[in-house]
Design a protein around this motif. Structure first.
Motif, PDB file in Angstrom:
ATOM      1  N   LYS A   1     -10.012 -45.080  31.670  1.00  0.00           N
ATOM      2  CA  LYS A   1      -8.762 -45.240  30.918  1.00  0.00           C
ATOM      3  C   LYS A   1      -7.807 -44.095  31.260  1.00  0.00           C
ATOM      4  N   ARG A   2      -8.321 -42.875  31.281  1.00  0.00           N
ATOM      5  CA  ARG A   2      -7.489 -41.722  31.611  1.00  0.00           C
ATOM      6  C   ARG A   2      -6.975 -41.821  33.044  1.00  0.00           C
TER       7      ARG A   2
ATOM      8  N   LEU B   1     -11.143 -47.643  20.006  1.00  0.00           N
ATOM      9  CA  LEU B   1     -11.370 -46.198  19.949  1.00  0.00           C
ATOM     10  C   LEU B   1     -12.858 -45.861  19.958  1.00  0.00           C
TER      11      LEU B   1
ATOM     12  N   ALA C   1     -13.873 -44.134  29.104  1.00  0.00           N
ATOM     13  CA  ALA C   1     -12.807 -43.208  28.714  1.00  0.00           C
ATOM     14  C   ALA C   1     -12.181 -42.568  29.953  1.00  0.00           C
TER      15      ALA C   1
ATOM     16  N   ARG D   1      -3.900 -39.285  25.684  1.00  0.00           N
ATOM     17  CA  ARG D   1      -3.952 -39.034  24.235  1.00  0.00           C
ATOM     18  C   ARG D   1      -2.934 -39.903  23.491  1.00  0.00           C
TER      19      ARG D   1
ATOM     20  N   LEU E   1      -4.074 -43.450  22.888  1.00  0.00           N
ATOM     21  CA  LEU E   1      -5.095 -43.649  21.851  1.00  0.00           C
ATOM     22  C   LEU E   1      -4.472 -44.065  20.519  1.00  0.00           C
TER      23      LEU E   1
ATOM     24  N   LEU F   1     -14.376 -46.235  23.442  1.00  0.00           N
ATOM     25  CA  LEU F   1     -14.077 -45.119  24.337  1.00  0.00           C
ATOM     26  C   LEU F   1     -14.878 -43.878  23.973  1.00  0.00           C
ATOM     27  N   LYS F   2     -15.098 -43.656  22.666  1.00  0.00           N
ATOM     28  CA  LYS F   2     -15.882 -42.503  22.231  1.00  0.00           C
ATOM     29  C   LYS F   2     -17.333 -42.618  22.671  1.00  0.00           C
TER      30      LYS F   2
END
Length: 458
Positions: free
Chosen positions: A347-348, A334, A344, A323, A326, A337-338
């Motif tokens: 990335k996490r 952004l 996403a 978070r 971001l 990733l959405k």
């Protein structure tokens, strides 16, 4: 209720259970009965509302409460079966499976446990702390700086030529395209030469002027200048130098020392020099700790101490790091990733190693703080936020409210404890080094006066 528990490792456990429908129905009836005793509905006397009406009207809430109670009982039974204490469970258990069948609910719950590890080899993790001795010239230079700062301003002689660090008292008016512009005029304005207070080129052009002299200065406003009507445009400033002010020759004597040491019973220049020496030592130590040794100590602790990490806590830390990342992305990244769940997730996942290290160091620091009896009180956290807000020209109350509302105070407190314990360990190493050095001194060497011990948190 069928219950099965398994310790995955020393920091993680898995609970499997079958929650029978009849047991859940009993709990549902118990909860509905409690509600019926207190609720009042039109057409019924208080405490006389039929259970079927209560269950129908409040079905969702009753089922939720019944399941919550059942899960809590399962967890309590699992804790006993695992032979652990309630305080060994950290964070909230996570329900990883909740499959409803005809006669039962198939449940799986992950539990995070407080890791168990030893702190036997901490001393070997602390890097060597070597500080250069403070030299007399450093003390004299700092004393001169302080004296110059405190020295009063005096008007320079008429033949004085304006130079760097002088204060020029000027009248000026600026013109763009031959027209005076708003905010470009002032009288008896004090400008410290070299301060960068005016646009580039202005202060430099003043150097060499004498009191009473007038001059036209040609400069250009920067392209990024805040006033759009002036940005990037050439300008002419008509300037008159009214007078030059300089710092009076600083006088370092007992009176000067007394003004800086009002709390001391017998202030003197020598005592002032001792205080400056202590301050220079503290500054050098703080710089070494913050820029080099604290990070090295953390790396050493990470390598030297190995133990199982609670998976749920690591996952939470990954969420936090993800978070936070971001906030550094532009709008295009952004949106990508959405719209791309896989990207996403990747990335996490990229934060897993950082999260594991962070969680690991947090547990080590917490254990060290308990071992060394080091703590940070809640009022210290609030004071730190308060003073940092003042330094950053923010409203302290708004800052404190923000941290409270976002539940960030515990994280700030933990960061402060970490900083305190790292400084404490390095201070112990530094004190040990001094002890070793003093033991090597010849017996006839006069022992140096004992210096006040610097506070680790400063």
């Amino acid at each position: 209720m069928d219950l099965e528990t398994k310790k995955i490792n020393t920091a993680n456990a898995l609970v499997s259970a079958k929650l029978l429908a009849k047991d859940l129905e009993n709990k549902t009836n118990q909860i509905a009965s409690k509600i019926a005793k207190t609720i009042k509905l039109d057409g019924f006397r208080k405490g006389k509302v039929p259970l079927n009406i209560i269950k129908s009207r409040y079905q969702a809430n009753i089922e939720q409460d019944a399941q919550k109670q059942a899960v809590e009982e399962i967890l309590q039974s699992a804790i006993k079966e695992l032979d652990i204490q309630t305080h060994d469970v950290i964070g909230d258990p996570a329900i990883t499976k909740f499959d409803k069948k005809d006669d039962f609910i198939d449940l799986e719950i992950k539990i995070s446990l407080k890791p168990d590890f030893k702190l036997d080899n901490i001393a070997s993790c602390i890097p060597d702390v070597k500080l250069q001795a403070i030299q007399p010239k450093q003390i004299e230079d700092r004393l001169d700086e302080i004296a110059k700062t405190k020295a009063p301003l005096i008007e320079a002689k008429p033949d004085k030529i304006l130079a760097e660090n002088d204060i020029a008292n000027i009248n000026f008016e600026g013109f763009v395209g031959g027209e005076a512009f708003e905010g470009g005029k002032a009288e008896n304005f004090d400008l410290t030469i070299g301060s960068g207070q005016f646009i580039p080129g202005f202060e430099t052009a003043l150097i060499g002027m004498k009191s009473g002299e007038e001059k036209e200065i040609n400069v250009s406003f920067p392209e990024s200048y805040q006033a759009e009507n002036l940005a990037g445009k050439p300008a002419v400033f008509k300037v008159k130098l009214n007078k030059i002010q300089i710092k009076d020759n600083p006088k370092i004597d007992e009176a000067f020392a007394k003004s800086l040491l009002p709390q001391e019973e017998n202030p003197s220049v020598e005592l002032l020099k001792e205080k400056i020496k202590e301050q220079l030592h503290l500054e050098a130590k703080t710089k070494l700790y913050n820029e080099e040794l604290k990070e090295k100590l953390i790396e050493n602790l990470d390598k030297a101490i190995d133990f199982d990490l609670p998976e749920l806590i690591v996952e939470q830390e990954m969420d936090l790091l993800f978070r936070n990342s971001l906030n550094t992305l532009d709008q295009k990244e952004l949106e990508e990733l959405k719209s791309d769940t896989k990207k996403a997730q990747e990335k996490r996942e990229s934060f897993r190693e950082d999260a594991k290290k962070s969680v690991k160091i947090t547990f080590i620091v917490d254990a060290l703080a308990k071992q060394e009896n080091i703590n940070v009180e809640d009022n210290e956290v609030l004071q730190t936020i308060y003073y940092e807000s003042i330094m950053n020209r923010q409203d302290p109350k708004e800052a404190i409210d923000y941290y409270k509302q976002n539940n960030m105070l515990p994280a700030i407190k933990m960061a402060m404890i970490e900083d305190k314990i790292l400084s404490h360990l390095l201070d112990k190493k530094l004190a040990g080094n001094k002890s070793d050095e003093s033991s090597k001194e010849p017996t006839e060497t006069k022992k140096a006066p004992k210096k006040p011990k610097a506070k680790a948190e400063e």
